[in-house]
Design a protein around this motif. Sequence first.
Motif, PDB file in Angstrom:
ATOM      1  N   LEU A  35       0.802  -1.222   0.000  1.00  0.00           N
ATOM      2  CA  LEU A  35       0.000   0.000   0.000  1.00  0.00           C
ATOM      3  C   LEU A  35       0.832   1.267   0.000  1.00  0.00           C
ATOM      4  O   LEU A  35       0.426   2.262  -0.593  1.00  0.00           O
ATOM      5  N   SER A  38       1.356   3.247  -3.263  1.00  0.00           N
ATOM      6  CA  SER A  38       0.140   3.845  -3.788  1.00  0.00           C
ATOM      7  C   SER A  38      -0.274   5.039  -2.945  1.00  0.00           C
ATOM      8  O   SER A  38      -0.684   6.070  -3.478  1.00  0.00           O
ATOM      9  N   VAL A  39      -0.174   4.859  -1.614  1.00  0.00           N
ATOM     10  CA  VAL A  39      -0.600   5.960  -0.754  1.00  0.00           C
ATOM     11  C   VAL A  39       0.294   7.174  -0.995  1.00  0.00           C
ATOM     12  O   VAL A  39      -0.184   8.308  -1.124  1.00  0.00           O
ATOM     13  N   LEU A  41       2.006   7.850  -3.723  1.00  0.00           N
ATOM     14  CA  LEU A  41       1.716   8.402  -5.056  1.00  0.00           C
ATOM     15  C   LEU A  41       0.416   9.207  -5.046  1.00  0.00           C
ATOM     16  O   LEU A  41       0.332  10.264  -5.647  1.00  0.00           O
ATOM     17  N   ILE A  42      -0.590   8.680  -4.344  1.00  0.00           N
ATOM     18  CA  ILE A  42      -1.867   9.400  -4.277  1.00  0.00           C
ATOM     19  C   ILE A  42      -1.675  10.750  -3.632  1.00  0.00           C
ATOM     20  O   ILE A  42      -2.213  11.764  -4.081  1.00  0.00           O
ATOM     21  N   LEU A  64       2.611  31.954 -21.780  1.00  0.00           N
ATOM     22  CA  LEU A  64       3.450  30.754 -21.901  1.00  0.00           C
ATOM     23  C   LEU A  64       4.580  30.755 -20.889  1.00  0.00           C
ATOM     24  O   LEU A  64       5.143  29.721 -20.575  1.00  0.00           O
ATOM     25  N   PHE A 284     -10.628  23.991 -20.351  1.00  0.00           N
ATOM     26  CA  PHE A 284      -9.760  23.413 -21.376  1.00  0.00           C
ATOM     27  C   PHE A 284      -9.341  24.474 -22.389  1.00  0.00           C
ATOM     28  O   PHE A 284      -8.165  24.600 -22.733  1.00  0.00           O
ATOM     29  N   PHE A 288      -5.475  25.754 -22.639  1.00  0.00           N
ATOM     30  CA  PHE A 288      -4.639  25.198 -23.709  1.00  0.00           C
ATOM     31  C   PHE A 288      -4.745  25.950 -25.027  1.00  0.00           C
ATOM     32  O   PHE A 288      -3.922  25.767 -25.901  1.00  0.00           O
ATOM     33  N   TYR A 293      -3.101  30.035 -17.887  1.00  0.00           N
ATOM     34  CA  TYR A 293      -2.983  28.906 -16.959  1.00  0.00           C
ATOM     35  C   TYR A 293      -3.636  29.203 -15.617  1.00  0.00           C
ATOM     36  O   TYR A 293      -4.316  28.360 -15.034  1.00  0.00           O
TER      37      TYR A 293
ATOM     38  N   LYS B   2     -15.693   1.317   7.147  1.00  0.00           N
ATOM     39  CA  LYS B   2     -16.185   1.336   5.774  1.00  0.00           C
ATOM     40  C   LYS B   2     -15.340   2.307   4.937  1.00  0.00           C
ATOM     41  O   LYS B   2     -14.920   2.022   3.839  1.00  0.00           O
ATOM     42  N   LEU B   6     -12.706   1.902   1.657  1.00  0.00           N
ATOM     43  CA  LEU B   6     -12.845   2.690   0.425  1.00  0.00           C
ATOM     44  C   LEU B   6     -11.524   3.335   0.036  1.00  0.00           C
ATOM     45  O   LEU B   6     -11.060   3.260  -1.090  1.00  0.00           O
ATOM     46  N   TRP B   7     -10.898   3.959   1.044  1.00  0.00           N
ATOM     47  CA  TRP B   7      -9.623   4.628   0.788  1.00  0.00           C
ATOM     48  C   TRP B   7      -8.588   3.658   0.247  1.00  0.00           C
ATOM     49  O   TRP B   7      -7.881   3.953  -0.701  1.00  0.00           O
ATOM     50  N   LEU B   8      -8.525   2.480   0.928  1.00  0.00           N
ATOM     51  CA  LEU B   8      -7.488   1.524   0.534  1.00  0.00           C
ATOM     52  C   LEU B   8      -7.704   1.063  -0.899  1.00  0.00           C
ATOM     53  O   LEU B   8      -6.772   1.039  -1.697  1.00  0.00           O
ATOM     54  N   LEU B  10      -9.275   2.580  -3.284  1.00  0.00           N
ATOM     55  CA  LEU B  10      -8.940   3.691  -4.182  1.00  0.00           C
ATOM     56  C   LEU B  10      -7.438   3.783  -4.389  1.00  0.00           C
ATOM     57  O   LEU B  10      -6.941   3.900  -5.503  1.00  0.00           O
ATOM     58  N   ALA B  11      -6.732   3.717  -3.259  1.00  0.00           N
ATOM     59  CA  ALA B  11      -5.276   3.839  -3.311  1.00  0.00           C
ATOM     60  C   ALA B  11      -4.687   2.754  -4.199  1.00  0.00           C
ATOM     61  O   ALA B  11      -3.813   3.011  -5.032  1.00  0.00           O
ATOM     62  N   LEU B  12      -5.219   1.528  -4.046  1.00  0.00           N
ATOM     63  CA  LEU B  12      -4.704   0.414  -4.839  1.00  0.00           C
ATOM     64  C   LEU B  12      -4.913   0.661  -6.331  1.00  0.00           C
ATOM     65  O   LEU B  12      -3.981   0.539  -7.129  1.00  0.00           O
ATOM     66  N   PHE B  14      -5.360   3.418  -7.952  1.00  0.00           N
ATOM     67  CA  PHE B  14      -4.473   4.465  -8.443  1.00  0.00           C
ATOM     68  C   PHE B  14      -3.047   3.972  -8.570  1.00  0.00           C
ATOM     69  O   PHE B  14      -2.355   4.251  -9.533  1.00  0.00           O
ATOM     70  N   GLY B  15      -2.647   3.220  -7.553  1.00  0.00           N
ATOM     71  CA  GLY B  15      -1.287   2.693  -7.550  1.00  0.00           C
ATOM     72  C   GLY B  15      -1.007   1.872  -8.792  1.00  0.00           C
ATOM     73  O   GLY B  15      -0.009   2.084  -9.480  1.00  0.00           O
ATOM     74  N   LEU B  18      -0.937   3.995 -11.996  1.00  0.00           N
ATOM     75  CA  LEU B  18       0.280   4.795 -12.076  1.00  0.00           C
ATOM     76  C   LEU B  18       1.486   3.938 -12.427  1.00  0.00           C
ATOM     77  O   LEU B  18       2.285   4.285 -13.289  1.00  0.00           O
ATOM     78  N   ASN B  87      -4.680  19.883 -29.347  1.00  0.00           N
ATOM     79  CA  ASN B  87      -4.003  18.892 -28.510  1.00  0.00           C
ATOM     80  C   ASN B  87      -2.500  19.006 -28.644  1.00  0.00           C
ATOM     81  O   ASN B  87      -1.755  18.920 -27.667  1.00  0.00           O
ATOM     82  N   ALA B  90      -1.096  21.778 -26.611  1.00  0.00           N
ATOM     83  CA  ALA B  90      -1.059  21.479 -25.176  1.00  0.00           C
ATOM     84  C   ALA B  90       0.142  20.592 -24.855  1.00  0.00           C
ATOM     85  O   ALA B  90       0.854  20.814 -23.874  1.00  0.00           O
ATOM     86  N   ALA B  93       3.330  22.696 -25.179  1.00  0.00           N
ATOM     87  CA  ALA B  93       3.538  23.636 -24.071  1.00  0.00           C
ATOM     88  C   ALA B  93       4.146  22.930 -22.869  1.00  0.00           C
ATOM     89  O   ALA B  93       5.096  23.430 -22.260  1.00  0.00           O
ATOM     90  N   GLN B  97       7.924  23.618 -21.427  1.00  0.00           N
ATOM     91  CA  GLN B  97       8.116  24.092 -20.066  1.00  0.00           C
ATOM     92  C   GLN B  97       8.906  23.105 -19.225  1.00  0.00           C
ATOM     93  O   GLN B  97       9.544  23.488 -18.248  1.00  0.00           O
TER      94      GLN B  97
END
Lengths: 323, 432
Positions: A35, A38-39, A41-42, A64, A284, A288, A293, B2, B6-8, B10-12, B14-15, B18, B87, B90, B93, B97
């Motif tokens: 975990l 992930s935590v 990264l979140i 820009l 958007f 863009f 920004y 509960k 949910l958090w866990l 979600l975290a998974l 996303f993990g 990513l 696109n 974007a 840019a 940067q």
Amino acid sequence: METVKTVSERSVTVVPAPRKKRKWTVDHWLAAAFLTPSVVLIFIFVYGFIGWTGYVSLSNWNSLVPDLSFAGLKNYIYLFHDFRFQADLRNTLVFTILFIGVVIVLGQLLAILLDQKLRGESIFRNIFFFPMALSFVVTGVVWQWLLNPSTGVNLFLKKFGLDSKWYTDTTILGGFHLGNIEFGVPVAIVAVVIAAVWQMTGFAVAMYLAGLRAIPEEVREAARMDGATELQIYRKIIIPLLRPITVSVIIIMAHISLKIFDLIYAMTGPGANFVTDVPGVYMFETTFRGNYYANGAAIAMIMLLSVAIFIVPYLISSRKGGS
Amino acid sequence: MKKKGLWLSLALVFGFTLSGCNSDSASNNGQKEDQSASKGHEKLEIFSWWTGAGEEDGLKALLKLFQEKYPDIPVENAAVAGGAGTNAKAVLASRMQGNDPPATFQVHGGAELNEGWVAAGKMEPLNDLYEKEGWMDKFPKSLIDMVSKDGKIYSVPVNIHRGNVLWYNKKIFAENGLEPPKTFDEFFQVAEKLKAKGITPLALGDKEPWTATHIFETVLLGTLGTEDYKKLWTGELSFDDPKVKEAVNTFKKMLNYVNEDHSSRNWQDAAQLVGKGEAAMNIMGDWVKGYFVNDLKLKVNEDFGYVPTPNTEGKFMVITDTFGLPKGVKNPDDVKKFLAVLGSVEGQDTFNPLKGSIPARIDADLSKYDEYGKQTIQDFKTAELAPSLAHGSAAPEGFVTKVNQAVNIFVTQKDTKTFIDTLVSASAELKK
């Protein structure tokens, strides 16, 4: 006082029997190991960037070249005086109310009809649910064709003397002047509501159906024993019992409609006189295309806040209910 | 409890997403490095939004030509799809940067280049390349001015599109005994006659509001003349000038003659109305010719005709795609080799006939271009050049988006005063 408290707390943690202290087993370590990344990264990529967006929204970065000098609420003040943003707020409000209202009424009605133990129920259930499987972009393109005033369903409707301009209509129903804009119900938004309802009603039907199935048959039987008519059973017992489902439907639909971008972008664009524009599309384009920004970041923060107004009370109440 | 669950979860989720992304990009980077290392040259990434029918062919032919000349320099077509480059811009840019520029990228000459990337200090001057290739007298001087800031040249123009063209349906004009209009008075006479016969005089598709801005800028050019038109973008002429007001009123009058469903159409849908004989005229850049010829299979000067928009005879609204050298690329010499091919007669004559534009150079081979192309090349040599606003050459993009918004409101409300007030307050940005 403080010292006394810590001492007593310490003694509490030391005294109890070892079984309550719970040693960390391999499972715990594994879970933690899985975990932690992930935590972390979140926290960086979600909360860190929310913070960054908030910071940018208070800066002068409107070209820009990044310029992160502090601008105070300049960008927010600009937005709330802007014709387009005021129109966006009106459109989002109208869209959200119409969309959620229709989804709730239609979802409940269809679910109750499906709950009548008909034959082929699963076929109907699937028919209603299938649009959910599509992306909003597909829905947007299809409904753009269907509701195109010169080619779509109008070819059919014209035979009955109906000739709607759908999403190209620029009238504002019940309009009165407010700020820079005419406040009221933009007729064009109705076309977008139709598309969104078409896609999302199946989801509400599924939720209501699950809710209906969770109501024990005994409740209905008891009501019948007391001489209630079927209509009364629904009005006085079933529909009130479905209220928690309605709350969930509102929460889920609200966060979709407040953040909506893809459906509008694919179907209508900002629309003539911005009758179908929403904050997401504005964000958007200004970020863009215009390279504003900081303005874009400010729109993002306002959208986050508007969703938080719905979500946070729900999270708090569901936590209270859970524990 | 509960909520924790949910958090866990979600975290998974996303993990995993990513980590999925990370491994992808890591392997890509690995590949790139491998290839470039094996050949001794860094790969040249050519960044553009040319993914449409003719333009993609043109770009590919150009890359092929470069490959024949320099087989040891690997090139990569890094085009990003998406209408009008939204696109791509974007992506560009964020890369610029993050100090990770592509080897070279497509940019409209004029403000988009000069007030954008050059002002941000992200471009290298190319004067030495121009001198080495002997280009100073091969491109029109006013075009070189469009890609220069403070005496330094920052990019190489590859093509020219003309913005101020009025396309008309030949059959409709012949049947009604009409001549294509040269002035605004003639335009309104023609439009009135067509309207009386139940034909839509002017096709407009402003689902994307820049198409309406496009008409407006041709009206501005026709009313103000090239000199004053250019002064608008430097702040020398204010938008509350009576002549601007006259142009706005002319534009307003023209809007009475457009198709009713204009806000549901894009520029192709509008051009199609003229192509199929459902509307008589369309004001749009000459990419419409490519659409007529390639997509609708219509013939130049047979099915459709073209004239400069009212009052702009001898004036040329320029839209030019250019490529420059960003600061911080690892292989500037290779990039210059590519730019040299791009700016050569051979390069321009390879690209432009396919893309449907005309070459930016004045010494191109005329025989490679169609009837429309030949005449436009002639006009380009003699006409007064004016930068396009709707396409980012006249003013910075921030100003352009604000004008587009104001035009979008104006098309519905037709409120001259509000429109001019908005233009005046937006133009404060131009005087920096």
